[in-house]
Design a protein around this motif. Structure first.
Motif, PDB file in Angstrom:
ATOM      1  N   ASP A 189       0.734  -1.234  -0.065  1.00 20.17           N
ATOM      2  CA  ASP A 189      -0.087  -0.150  -0.006  1.00 20.17           C
ATOM      3  C   ASP A 189       0.889   1.350   0.058  1.00 20.17           C
ATOM      4  OD1 ASP A 189      -2.321   1.375   0.307  1.00 20.17           O
ATOM      5  OD2 ASP A 189      -2.374   1.452   2.286  1.00 20.17           O
ATOM      6  N   LYS A 190       2.030   1.298   0.589  1.00 22.78           N
ATOM      7  CA  LYS A 190       2.687   2.458   0.742  1.00 22.78           C
ATOM      8  C   LYS A 190       3.743   2.618  -0.244  1.00 22.78           C
ATOM      9  CE  LYS A 190       2.214   2.009   5.897  1.00 22.78           C
ATOM     10  NZ  LYS A 190       3.187   1.449   6.873  1.00 22.78           N
ATOM     11  N   SER A 191       3.795   1.251  -1.402  1.00 18.31           N
ATOM     12  CA  SER A 191       4.785   1.532  -2.767  1.00 18.31           C
ATOM     13  C   SER A 191       4.159   2.220  -3.800  1.00 18.31           C
ATOM     14  CB  SER A 191       4.972   0.075  -2.778  1.00 18.31           C
ATOM     15  OG  SER A 191       4.038  -0.724  -3.505  1.00 18.31           O
ATOM     16  N   THR A 192       4.927   2.006  -4.769  1.00 15.73           N
ATOM     17  CA  THR A 192       4.503   2.448  -6.255  1.00 15.73           C
ATOM     18  C   THR A 192       3.506   1.699  -6.719  1.00 15.73           C
ATOM     19  OG1 THR A 192       6.365   2.097  -7.318  1.00 15.73           O
ATOM     20  CG2 THR A 192       6.360   4.105  -6.297  1.00 15.73           C
ATOM     21  N   LEU A 193       3.208   0.360  -6.332  1.00 16.41           N
ATOM     22  CA  LEU A 193       2.375  -0.363  -7.147  1.00 16.41           C
ATOM     23  C   LEU A 193       0.942  -0.133  -7.149  1.00 16.41           C
ATOM     24  CD1 LEU A 193       2.452  -3.384  -8.270  1.00 16.41           C
ATOM     25  CD2 LEU A 193       1.510  -4.274  -5.837  1.00 16.41           C
ATOM     26  N   THR A 194       0.316   0.046  -8.191  1.00 16.88           N
ATOM     27  CA  THR A 194      -0.859   0.442  -8.430  1.00 16.88           C
ATOM     28  C   THR A 194      -1.999  -0.578  -9.007  1.00 16.88           C
ATOM     29  OG1 THR A 194      -0.350   1.098 -10.821  1.00 16.88           O
ATOM     30  CG2 THR A 194      -0.095   2.834  -8.915  1.00 16.88           C
ATOM     31  N   LEU A 195      -3.279  -0.475  -8.641  1.00 15.75           N
ATOM     32  CA  LEU A 195      -4.273  -1.211  -8.948  1.00 15.75           C
ATOM     33  C   LEU A 195      -4.068  -1.333 -10.603  1.00 15.75           C
ATOM     34  CD1 LEU A 195      -7.335   0.164  -6.810  1.00 15.75           C
ATOM     35  CD2 LEU A 195      -6.055  -1.910  -6.472  1.00 15.75           C
ATOM     36  N   GLY A 196      -4.415  -2.647 -11.261  1.00 11.48           N
ATOM     37  CA  GLY A 196      -4.545  -2.767 -12.551  1.00 11.48           C
ATOM     38  C   GLY A 196      -3.146  -3.047 -13.198  1.00 11.48           C
ATOM     39  N   SER A 197      -2.069  -2.952 -12.318  1.00  7.80           N
ATOM     40  CA  SER A 197      -0.669  -3.036 -12.788  1.00  7.80           C
ATOM     41  C   SER A 197      -0.725  -4.858 -13.251  1.00  7.80           C
ATOM     42  CB  SER A 197       0.264  -2.859 -11.506  1.00  7.80           C
ATOM     43  OG  SER A 197       0.361  -1.607 -11.556  1.00  7.80           O
ATOM     44  N   THR A 198       0.246  -5.189 -14.122  1.00  6.25           N
ATOM     45  CA  THR A 198       0.345  -6.311 -14.337  1.00  6.25           C
ATOM     46  C   THR A 198       1.687  -6.910 -13.840  1.00  6.25           C
ATOM     47  OG1 THR A 198      -0.711  -6.064 -16.742  1.00  6.25           O
ATOM     48  CG2 THR A 198       0.756  -7.963 -16.238  1.00  6.25           C
ATOM     49  N   ILE A 199       1.455  -7.990 -12.940  1.00 11.36           N
ATOM     50  CA  ILE A 199       2.720  -8.619 -12.250  1.00 11.36           C
ATOM     51  C   ILE A 199       3.559  -9.577 -13.089  1.00 11.36           C
ATOM     52  CG2 ILE A 199       3.548 -10.172 -10.486  1.00 11.36           C
ATOM     53  CD1 ILE A 199       2.204  -7.500  -9.488  1.00 11.36           C
ATOM     54  N   ILE A 200       4.761  -9.447 -13.159  1.00 18.98           N
ATOM     55  CA  ILE A 200       5.644 -10.029 -14.434  1.00 18.98           C
ATOM     56  C   ILE A 200       6.645 -11.107 -13.704  1.00 18.98           C
ATOM     57  CG2 ILE A 200       7.284  -9.696 -16.263  1.00 18.98           C
ATOM     58  CD1 ILE A 200       6.024  -6.969 -16.701  1.00 18.98           C
ATOM     59  N   LYS A 201       7.140 -10.533 -12.601  1.00 20.96           N
ATOM     60  CA  LYS A 201       8.121 -11.469 -11.884  1.00 20.96           C
ATOM     61  C   LYS A 201       8.038 -11.270 -10.447  1.00 20.96           C
ATOM     62  CE  LYS A 201      11.745 -11.396 -15.685  1.00 20.96           C
ATOM     63  NZ  LYS A 201      13.226 -11.286 -16.061  1.00 20.96           N
ATOM     64  N   MET A 202       8.459 -12.246  -9.848  1.00 18.41           N
ATOM     65  CA  MET A 202       8.693 -12.200  -8.127  1.00 18.41           C
ATOM     66  C   MET A 202       9.956 -12.895  -7.972  1.00 18.41           C
ATOM     67  SD  MET A 202       6.984 -11.681  -5.297  1.00 18.41           S
ATOM     68  CE  MET A 202       7.189 -12.082  -3.725  1.00 18.41           C
ATOM     69  N   ASP A 203      10.760 -11.982  -7.074  1.00 22.30           N
ATOM     70  CA  ASP A 203      12.229 -12.264  -7.167  1.00 22.30           C
ATOM     71  C   ASP A 203      12.887 -12.468  -8.272  1.00 22.30           C
ATOM     72  OD1 ASP A 203      11.936 -11.299  -4.321  1.00 22.30           O
ATOM     73  OD2 ASP A 203      11.248 -13.524  -3.624  1.00 22.30           O
ATOM     74  N   ASN A 204      12.527 -11.835  -9.181  1.00 28.26           N
ATOM     75  CA  ASN A 204      13.538 -12.129 -10.709  1.00 28.26           C
ATOM     76  C   ASN A 204      12.979 -13.296 -11.414  1.00 28.26           C
ATOM     77  OD1 ASN A 204      15.024 -10.696 -12.629  1.00 28.26           O
ATOM     78  ND2 ASN A 204      16.598 -11.866 -11.938  1.00 28.26           N
ATOM     79  N   GLN A 205      11.839 -14.245 -10.871  1.00 25.80           N
ATOM     80  CA  GLN A 205      11.248 -15.201 -11.506  1.00 25.80           C
ATOM     81  C   GLN A 205      10.079 -15.183 -12.028  1.00 25.80           C
ATOM     82  OE1 GLN A 205      12.230 -19.107  -9.364  1.00 25.80           O
ATOM     83  NE2 GLN A 205      12.921 -17.598  -7.702  1.00 25.80           N
ATOM     84  N   PRO A 206       9.958 -15.339 -13.245  1.00 22.50           N
ATOM     85  CA  PRO A 206       8.515 -15.352 -13.901  1.00 22.50           C
ATOM     86  C   PRO A 206       7.484 -15.852 -13.210  1.00 22.50           C
ATOM     87  CG  PRO A 206      10.134 -16.046 -15.464  1.00 22.50           C
ATOM     88  CD  PRO A 206      10.953 -16.224 -14.149  1.00 22.50           C
ATOM     89  N   ILE A 207       6.347 -15.436 -12.930  1.00 18.37           N
ATOM     90  CA  ILE A 207       5.138 -15.773 -12.361  1.00 18.37           C
ATOM     91  C   ILE A 207       4.649 -17.205 -12.417  1.00 18.37           C
ATOM     92  CG2 ILE A 207       2.772 -15.461 -11.254  1.00 18.37           C
ATOM     93  CD1 ILE A 207       4.858 -13.486 -10.231  1.00 18.37           C
ATOM     94  N   LYS A 208       4.447 -17.527 -13.798  1.00 18.83           N
ATOM     95  CA  LYS A 208       3.955 -18.884 -14.138  1.00 18.83           C
ATOM     96  C   LYS A 208       4.671 -20.008 -13.682  1.00 18.83           C
ATOM     97  CE  LYS A 208       1.050 -17.955 -18.153  1.00 18.83           C
ATOM     98  NZ  LYS A 208       0.875 -18.202 -19.619  1.00 18.83           N
ATOM     99  N   PRO A 209       6.033 -20.199 -13.647  1.00 21.92           N
ATOM    100  CA  PRO A 209       6.783 -21.411 -13.109  1.00 21.92           C
ATOM    101  C   PRO A 209       6.742 -21.483 -11.565  1.00 21.92           C
ATOM    102  CG  PRO A 209       8.022 -20.297 -14.725  1.00 21.92           C
ATOM    103  CD  PRO A 209       6.823 -19.209 -14.455  1.00 21.92           C
TER     104      PRO A 209
END
Length: 425
Positions: free
Chosen positions: A135-155
């Protein structure tokens, strides 16, 4: 009905033996691990004591699939990792196997502050938890998540379930991505996303537990008078006995309001009936049912168990004026039970988003063969109207629920609007 945690104390063996002998014993114990016995224990407990086993349409197929993996496990740690993957296939935040280590994801939804959906082959941010690191970050509603900890989300999502991504159901995908976005236990998270302007960013967020743990040092709830409307918000405190007295104090302070808003949106860790029932009791003048349940036992499936009723009795002071409830993605377990309870007790409406779906009343079983524990639902819970608790949704859907695009509180604003209209008539 009370959620419980049974802890088994392990007494050290042969304390008088020399250190060398004790070490030899531990090595022998490790090599003596029997995957077949460990699997038989897991399978028996899951199929005989888990009240939601039939919720997964292909449960027996999945069980056989993981059996072949588990029987090849070389040690308890490997076996438990495979068992964790098996449990996640049920998409039930209440079904957890431990012990955990640093490579495990945070427990959902307590360790969660981003809600994403899977839509058009993309992971889209639908809601952000108020007051959280996200909530305190620059992440906004409607954003598309691409990676988590530099790893693609699907795997990452696929690895949670030990399955190919293409084999996962939509429910599993949505559950999986939201577990992944909580990050690893007690570790910071790097999230790469594309915002609504098409700009790609990577942000680093604090461990998802940090914000929720900080609530332990503050009040169990907060309350305000909003121009004649009472407002009470729980601070993830439904397992804290002090919350009962705090709620009574709030009710006394707000007794002259013309209506009340009860906010259960920040209850991801659930709680227990010892806290919930006295609070619900402020809204009844006589003994009243607030939910029903069936208990699964090793000898009787929940479908054959008698339906039992949970009641609340009056608690002073009685609040006899109109009240409504706010619930959402971070309303979990006992928070969900209180939501359907308030609905049964006559709430004018429930406003928000579908809840966290922590299934049933839980217990913890020790798994002797793998030195693990399994937390699971042994009671199937129902609204008093006979529908499953997990099927309940707010009457007025407000999505996003915690934060809108302008940073305001959409569910609370809708509640105020609703009560200003209904109480002025």
């Amino acid at each position: 009905m009370l959620s419980s945690l049974k802890t088994k104390l392990i007494t050290p063996l042969c304390l008088s033996l020399p250190i060398l002998t004790l070490a030899t014993f531990n090595i022998n114990a490790a090599t003596a691990f029997n995957a077949t016995s460990a699997w038989q224990e897991v399978e028996h407990v899951l199929t005989k004591q888990y009240a939601y086993f039939d919720r997964l349409n292909n449960a027996n197929t999945v069980l056989n699939q993981f059996k072949s993996k588990a029987l090849k496990a070389k040690n308890k740690a490997e076996f438990n990792d495979i068992s964790q993957q098996l449990m996640r296939n049920f998409s039930d935040p209440h079904l957890n196997l431990g012990p955990y280590d640093k490579d495990d994801f945070s427990v959902f939804p307590t360790g969660s502050d981003i809600r994403a959906i899977y839509q058009n082959d993309q992971f889209i941010v639908q809601d952000i938890k108020a007051g959280s690191a996200a909530d305190k970050s620059t992440l906004t509603l409607g954003s598309t998540i691409i990676k988590m900890d530099n790893q693609p989300i699907k795997p990452l999502v696929a690895s949670l379930f030990g399955q190919g991504f293409e084999t996962l159901s939509p429910q599993q995908i949505e559950y999986g991505v939201n577990v992944v976005l909580g990050g690893l236990r007690k570790q910071t998270r790097a999230i790469t996303f594309t915002n609504n302007k098409g700009t790609q960013k990577t942000i680093t967020l604090a461990a998802s537990y940090d914000a929720i743990n900080a609530l332990n040092d503050g009040p169990t709830l907060s309350y305000r008078n909003l121009d004649g409307l009472g407002y009470i918000r729980f601070n993830n405190s439904l397992g804290n006995n002090q919350t009962v007295a705090s709620f009574k104090k709030a009710i006394n302070a707000l007794k002259h309001t013309r209506a009340l808003i009860v906010d259960l949106r920040n209850t991801p860790s659930g709680g227990n009936t010892g806290v919930a029932e006295p609070i619900l009791g402020h809204f009844v003048s006589e003994k009243t049912p607030y939910q029903t349940y069936r208990t699964q036992t090793p000898n009787m499936a929940y479908q054959k168990a008698p339906m039992q009723t949970a009641f609340v009795t009056p608690t002073k002071p009685h609040y006899a004026k109109p009240f409504i409830v706010l619930a959402g993605r971070w309303t979990g377990s006992m928070g969900e039970g209180m939501t359907i309870g308030f609905d049964a007790l006559g709430a004018q409406t429930v406003i928000g988003a579908p809840m966290a779906d922590l299934l049933g009343g839980i217990k913890t079983v020790t798994l002797e063969q793998s030195d693990a524990w399994l937390e699971m639902a042994f009671e199937r819970l129902y609204h008093v109207n006979g529908t499953f608790r997990e099927d309940f949704e707010p009457h007025i859907l407000v999505i996003p629920t915690d934060r809108d695009h302008q940073g305001a509180d959409p569910a609370l604003n809708k509640a105020i609007e609703y009560l200003q209209h209904s109480t002025s008539m």
